[in-house]
Design a protein around this motif. Structure first.
Motif, short mmCIF file in Angstrom:
data_model
loop_
_atom_site.label_atom_id
_atom_site.label_comp_id
_atom_site.label_asym_id
_atom_site.label_seq_id
_atom_site.Cartn_x
_atom_site.Cartn_y
_atom_site.Cartn_z
N ASN A 1 0.81 -1.22 0.00
CA ASN A 1 0.00 0.00 0.00
C ASN A 1 0.84 1.27 0.00
O ASN A 1 0.29 2.37 -0.14
N SER A 2 2.13 1.12 0.18
CA SER A 2 3.00 2.29 0.19
C SER A 2 4.38 1.89 -0.34
O SER A 2 4.72 0.70 -0.40
N LEU A 3 5.18 2.89 -0.68
CA LEU A 3 6.54 2.61 -1.14
C LEU A 3 7.40 2.05 -0.01
O LEU A 3 8.34 1.30 -0.26
N ASP A 4 7.08 2.40 1.21
CA ASP A 4 7.80 1.81 2.35
C ASP A 4 7.55 0.31 2.43
O ASP A 4 8.46 -0.47 2.70
N ASP A 5 6.28 -0.09 2.22
CA ASP A 5 5.96 -1.52 2.20
C ASP A 5 6.70 -2.22 1.06
O ASP A 5 7.22 -3.33 1.23
N LEU A 6 6.74 -1.55 -0.10
CA LEU A 6 7.42 -2.13 -1.26
C LEU A 6 8.91 -2.31 -0.96
O LEU A 6 9.51 -3.33 -1.30
N LYS A 7 9.50 -1.32 -0.32
CA LYS A 7 10.92 -1.39 0.04
C LYS A 7 11.19 -2.59 0.95
O LYS A 7 12.17 -3.32 0.77
N THR A 8 10.30 -2.82 1.90
CA THR A 8 10.46 -3.94 2.82
C THR A 8 10.41 -5.27 2.08
O THR A 8 11.21 -6.19 2.35
N GLN A 9 9.47 -5.40 1.15
CA GLN A 9 9.34 -6.64 0.39
C GLN A 9 10.56 -6.88 -0.51
O GLN A 9 11.06 -7.99 -0.61
N LEU A 10 11.05 -5.82 -1.14
CA LEU A 10 12.17 -5.95 -2.07
C LEU A 10 13.49 -6.23 -1.34
O LEU A 10 14.43 -6.76 -1.94
N ALA A 11 13.55 -5.89 -0.06
CA ALA A 11 14.79 -6.07 0.70
C ALA A 11 15.23 -7.52 0.75
O ALA A 11 16.43 -7.81 0.91
N GLN A 12 14.29 -8.46 0.57
CA GLN A 12 14.64 -9.88 0.62
C GLN A 12 15.57 -10.25 -0.54
O GLN A 12 16.41 -11.15 -0.40
N ILE A 13 15.43 -9.58 -1.67
CA ILE A 13 16.26 -9.87 -2.84
C ILE A 13 17.34 -8.81 -3.04
O ILE A 13 18.49 -9.13 -3.35
N TRP B 1 7.12 -0.08 -12.58
CA TRP B 1 5.68 0.04 -12.87
C TRP B 1 4.86 -0.11 -11.58
O TRP B 1 3.95 0.69 -11.31
N ILE B 2 5.17 -1.14 -10.81
CA ILE B 2 4.43 -1.37 -9.57
C ILE B 2 4.61 -0.20 -8.61
O ILE B 2 3.65 0.28 -7.98
N ALA B 3 5.84 0.31 -8.52
CA ALA B 3 6.10 1.46 -7.63
C ALA B 3 5.32 2.69 -8.09
O ALA B 3 4.75 3.43 -7.26
N GLU B 4 5.27 2.93 -9.39
CA GLU B 4 4.52 4.08 -9.90
C GLU B 4 3.04 3.94 -9.61
O GLU B 4 2.37 4.92 -9.25
N CYS B 5 2.50 2.75 -9.78
CA CYS B 5 1.07 2.54 -9.51
C CYS B 5 0.74 2.77 -8.04
O CYS B 5 -0.30 3.34 -7.70
N ILE B 6 1.65 2.34 -7.16
CA ILE B 6 1.44 2.57 -5.73
C ILE B 6 1.53 4.05 -5.41
O ILE B 6 0.68 4.62 -4.70
N ALA B 7 2.56 4.72 -5.95
CA ALA B 7 2.77 6.14 -5.66
C ALA B 7 1.62 7.00 -6.16
O ALA B 7 1.25 7.99 -5.53
N GLN B 8 1.05 6.63 -7.32
CA GLN B 8 -0.02 7.41 -7.92
C GLN B 8 -1.41 6.88 -7.58
O GLN B 8 -2.40 7.33 -8.15
N GLN B 9 -1.45 5.88 -6.70
CA GLN B 9 -2.72 5.29 -6.25
C GLN B 9 -3.55 4.80 -7.43
O GLN B 9 -4.75 5.04 -7.52
N GLN B 10 -2.87 4.08 -8.32
CA GLN B 10 -3.52 3.48 -9.48
C GLN B 10 -3.48 1.95 -9.34
O GLN B 10 -3.03 1.24 -10.24
#
Length: 358
Positions: free
Chosen positions: A37-49, A338-347
């Protein structure tokens, strides 16, 4: 025999490469990313890789910062395995970087034409297209100086010398310059893969020929679409088409005369796969064959590129796997962006419109 000889010099880096390939995001990982739901959440998920690459991003997090960290991981891994290569494998790695070099030099040419501080443009250059003499090009204040420096100081000199003169360097011709150089590059890379004595007849030759032929066809189709309404004669178009590919020469002879999407579709109809792409993209008489909405030709081309790249990994002892891995990793970067942009722009309703890798 070729398998035994391949492992003598390249077995180690192929093992490293297949480890990198196993780190690519799978369907389950993408499903988790799309639920963020946020770029912070995305950052946490991506940290695994992505580990420290993404953990070191300062707040506030931006989509461009996430894209940069994903690209930096690709570049670091590429440079590591490139540094372990020898002989013809090193030459192959060099060829892989020439396309990025063309884009970087074209960017500097554009900056020179518009009297911009080209040093600022260096930060926008793709790292895989960086070469030692690139900053030297920033000294140029005129297009003629830049042309002479390119001829003397860059690995692209043979392509410039064979195809262009300093008089071709103007704002109107910048895309023509880019496509002319790319045509020369693709043809040269193709010849290297199919004619070099220690590569011809190997799996590398077979796989790379198919990959480069597809790339040549894709560029020919894009050049045709982008030149509708432009001041280009049929022969001008033909001069930009690579002289390789499944469309060459019958398809390209018809394409150079096309003035509409219908005529372009008719020109590529001899290759059933491309005809189906036009149908699926909404330029034909049917929608997507899976019953969904039409996709863009660009997305369909990317899907085909992913299919070819994944197929390459079904074989061993081939340079083509290194080329395919870069393409797979680049698509992952595009997907994350793309996923980050959709989250940031609430799309969030568009968040699943990425091109699956695995």
């Amino acid at each position: 025999m070729e398998s035994l000889l391949f492992n003598v010099n390249n077995g180690y880096i192929e093992g490293i490469l297949r480890g990198y390939r196993n780190d690519l995001l799978r369907a389950g990982s993408y499903s988790q990313l799309t639920q963020c739901n946020s770029l912070d959440d995305l950052k946490t998920q991506l940290a695994q890789i992505y580990g420290d690459y993404i953990n070191n991003i300062p707040n506030p997090i931006s989509t461009s910062a996430i894209a940069d960290c994903a690209t930096r991981k690709l570049v670091d891994e590429f440079q590591y395995i490139r540094a372990q290569s020898t002989g013809s494998m090193t030459e192959f790695f060099n060829y892989m970087t020439y396309g990025y070099m063309i884009d970087n030099v074209a960017l500097l040419i554009t900056g020179t034409l518009h009297n911009r501080d080209t040093r600022e443009l260096l930060a926008r250059c793709h790292p895989l297209g960086w070469f030692e003499q690139l900053p030297i090009l920033c000294v140029a204040t005129t297009t003629e100086e830049l042309y002479n420096m390119v001829l003397v100081d860059t690995p692209l000199a043979p392509y410039f010398k064979a195809s262009l003169s300093s008089g071709d360097f103007d704002d109107k011709n910048i895309e023509i310059i880019r496509n002319t150089l790319y045509k020369a590059y693709l043809e040269d890379f193709y010849d290297w893969c199919v004619k070099r004595s220690d590569v011809a007849g190997t799996p590398t030759s077979e796989l790379m020929a198919e990959i480069l032929e597809f790339e040549a066809d894709r560029r020919a189709i894009n050049i045709t679409m982008n030149s509708f309404g432009a001041d280009l004669t049929p022969q001008d178009r033909a001069n930009l088409y690579p002289n390789i590919g499944r469309l060459y020469p019958e398809g390209t002879n018809a394409m150079k005369k096309a003035t509409s999407m219908d005529e372009l579709k008719a020109a590529v109809a001899g290759v059933s796969e491309y005809r189906q792409m036009f149908d699926q993209s909404g330029f034909g008489n049917q929608s997507d064959i899976r019953g969904g909405p039409p996709k863009s030709l660009e997305d369909l081309f990317y899907q085909k590129e992913m299919e070819l790249s994944k197929m390459t990994f079904t074989q061993q002892f081939t340079y083509a796997a290194f080329f395919a891995w870069v393409k797979l990793q680049e698509q992952e970067v595009r997907n994350i962006t793309w996923i980050a942009e959709c989250i940031a722009q609430q799309q969030k309703e568009r968040i699943n419109n990425y091109i699956a890798v695995f």
